[in-house]
Every structure is written in structure tokens, then in C-alpha cells.
Scaffold this active site. Structure first.
Site, PDB file in Angstrom:
ATOM      1  N   LYS A 141      -3.728  -2.027 101.605  1.00 56.76           N
ATOM      2  CA  LYS A 141      -4.720  -1.223 102.341  1.00 56.76           C
ATOM      3  C   LYS A 141      -4.658  -1.403 103.868  1.00 56.76           C
ATOM      4  CE  LYS A 141      -8.152  -0.936  98.654  1.00 56.76           C
ATOM      5  NZ  LYS A 141      -9.591  -1.065  98.347  1.00 56.76           N
ATOM      6  N   ASP A 178     -14.424   3.727 100.343  1.00 56.79           N
ATOM      7  CA  ASP A 178     -15.242   2.709  99.664  1.00 56.79           C
ATOM      8  C   ASP A 178     -16.677   2.669 100.191  1.00 56.79           C
ATOM      9  OD1 ASP A 178     -13.309   1.870  97.892  1.00 56.79           O
ATOM     10  OD2 ASP A 178     -12.545   0.287  99.207  1.00 56.79           O
TER      11      ASP A 178
END
Ligand code: ATR
Length: 280
Positions: free
Chosen positions: A68, A104
Site C-alpha cells: 500500500k 479505508d
């Protein structure tokens, strides 16, 4: 457009990712002739894979552990969420440029909105437990809510302090040993640690000290009802499980790749739960 559109989740490991189940469900229910693959790519091959994403036939991808942060450095443009969190979990092409976002924080807040629609009216004091990547995303989502005081408590105190300092005064860092006093003041308690995860560590959560109006949110989704949520439920507190965050964070990618905004509904939840119970 020729042929079917394809997206993928890229990670190492990637076998246990539930993203193919989520996107597969939406592709089927919307009758879209698309595909969503799992691609196992180790860190040393990630930059090459990422640069040739389009040549591999993909209109975009989800990025998962451990890529990520690297993805955030490799995209052509970061959206605001990814810039704030410093990590990318969703990419798509815009005018030939690869854009990276982090859904997220959105997924965390969207699920809370769905589970406890009026939470913003009562939540002023927030406790985030943990200071890893998940905590950073949760903090980003909550720092957009006005008039709140946010505490971050972590086993490794320095990580809590570091994350708090990145928040530019929105949050304050604490040690995990301060948790009893922090819980007693908290309107919203969020576990972002791996504690309570199937096969992981367990701790005694001093939930008995929480105000009776508190909301307890555990982002762990396996098991569905964690020890923290069980204790909070037994006390009659409002509880929010982690599966919804996982489902809501997937909305952005599907919308960008396949052009339809999908719904997080009971059918999707049942499908993913069945896969979790089967231990896939
Ligand atoms: P992620 O990116 O998923 O958040 P991470 O960066 O490894 O993963 O962070 C895991 C979090 O769980 C950390 O806050 C970690 O605490 P430390 O920073 O002290 O390592 C927390 N954690 C993991 N196991 C724990 C345990 N047994 N007790 C308390 N906290 C724990």
C-alpha cells in the site's frame, strides 16, 4: 470498449483476500461482463507489475499488504484520502494517468453511518486503540468530523505519539496502560489492533468503565463477533463490527472500474460471511 473489463487485487499474500468475493457478487448482481482476479506479486516485482497494469489488461486494482505504501509512491496522482493516509488501496486510470486513493477511511465512516445513523450527534470524545496503518485510516476518517477530541492509545506509546503528531493537533497519543481512564470518557471506542482476531492475541478490555451511551467499533471482522464486541454487547452498548468497513471500502473501486455504484446489502453480507465461515 472491447471485451470484458478486468480489475484485480494485488498482494503478498493475497489468497485470503475477500475482495474477489465482493466484486464477484456485484458483477453478478449487476449483470456486468467483467472479471476480478487475485494476483500474487512479491514486493520486488510490484513496481514492474504496477507500471504494466494496463498492458496486463486491467482498468484498475485494489492494492493490499504489503504494497500500500509503495503504491502511493508509484501512482501518477494521489487523491486527498491517499495523500492524508500515505497509502493506496484502490487505483484506476484517468486520462492515461494512474490515480491512487485510499477507501479505508471512507469505508470506516460509511459503515458507521449505516450502523448508527445519528452517531455524529452524540460523539465528541473518541478513543482509537492501535497506531498502525488501519489506525491511520480510521484517524483520517474521524478527523473530518468537527468538534471531536481524539485519543490514540497503543501498546508502543511512541507509535501513538507519532500518529497523533501527524494529525496536526487533532489527536493525542497515550500508552495502552491509560486505556481504563480513556474508555471511561469515550463516546466512541474503536479497536484498530489485531487483538481479538481469529488465532491472535486476546486482552481484557475494561469496557465496564465505558459510558452506557458509548459506541464500540471493532474493525476486526474474523470472527464476526470479537471478544471486545461480545463484552460490549453484554453491557448493552451499541456495537459495530468490522465486516461492513471491508464491504464499504470496496464501493469506490467498483464504481471507478465498472461505472456502477454498488450497494452494500444483506445479500453481499451473507455471501462474504459464508466465505468467512467456510474459512476460505
Ligand atoms: P495494521 O497496518 O493492520 O494496522 P500494524 O501496523 O501491524 O497493522 O499494527 C497493528 C496494531 O495492533 C499496532 O497498533 C500494534 O501495537 P504495536 O504498535 O505496539 O505493535 C497492535 N497490536 C498487535 N498485537 C497487539 C497486542 N497483543 N496487544 C496490543 N496491541 C497489539
Amino acid at each position: 470498449m472491447t471485451g470484458e473489463r478486468a480489475a484485480c487485487v494485488v498482494g503478498d499474500p493475497v489468497e485470503h483476500s475477500l475482495s474477489p468475493v465482493i466484486h464477484g457478487y456485484w458483477l453478478a448482481t449487476h449483470g456486468i461482463a467483467g472479471r476480478y482476479d487475485r494476483r500474487h506479486v512479491p514486493p520486488e516485482r510490484f513496481p514492474d507489475f504496477f507500471r504494466t497494469l494496463r498492458d496486463e489488461g486491467y482498468v484498475g486494482a485494489n492494492v493490499t499488504v504489503p504494497h500500500k505504501e509503495m503504491a502511493a509512491r508509484l501512482v501518477d496522482r494521489l487523491d486527498r484520502s491517499a495523500e492524508g493516509i500515505g497509502a493506496v488501496n484502490t487505483v484506476w486510470f484517468e486520462d492515461n494517468l494512474l490515480v491512487g486513493a485510499n477507501s479505508d477511511a471512507y469505508g470506516f465512516v460509511a459503515h458507521l453511518d449505516q450502523a448508527v445513523p445519528n452517531w455524529r450527534d452524540s460523539v465528541r470524545t473518541i478513543l482509537i486503540v492501535g497506531a498502525g496503518g488501519a489506525a491511520r485510516a480510521v484517524l483520517h476518517g474521524l478527523s473530518l468530523v468537527p468538534d471531536t477530541v481524539i485519543s490514540i492509545a497503543n501498546r508502543t506509546r511512541e507509535r501513538a505519539d507519532r500518529l497523533a503528531s501527524e494529525s496536526k493537533g487533532t489527536a493525542k497519543g497515550f500508552a495502552l496502560s491509560d486505556i481504563e481512564a480513556l474508555i471511561a470518557e469515550a463516546d466512541l471506542i474503536v479497536n484498530t489492533t489485531t487483538v481479538g482476531m481469529t488465532g491472535g492475541a486476546t486482552v481484557e478490555w475494561p469496557v465496564a468503565r465505558a459510558p452506557e451511551t458509548a459506541i464500540v467499533y471493532d474493525i476486526v471482522y474474523a470472527p464476526n463477533v470479537t471478544p471486545l464486541l461480545r463484552t460490549a454487547n453484554a453491557r448493552g452498548l451499541r456495537t459495530v463490527g468490522g465486516l461492513g468497513m471491508l464491504l464499504h471500502q470496496a464501493v469506490l473501486g467498483f464504481e471507478k472500474w465498472f461505472g456502477v455504484t454498488p450497494k452494500v446489502d444483506e445479500g453481499l453480507r451473507r455471501n462474504v460471511m459464508a466465505r468467512l465461515v467456510a474459512g476460505d
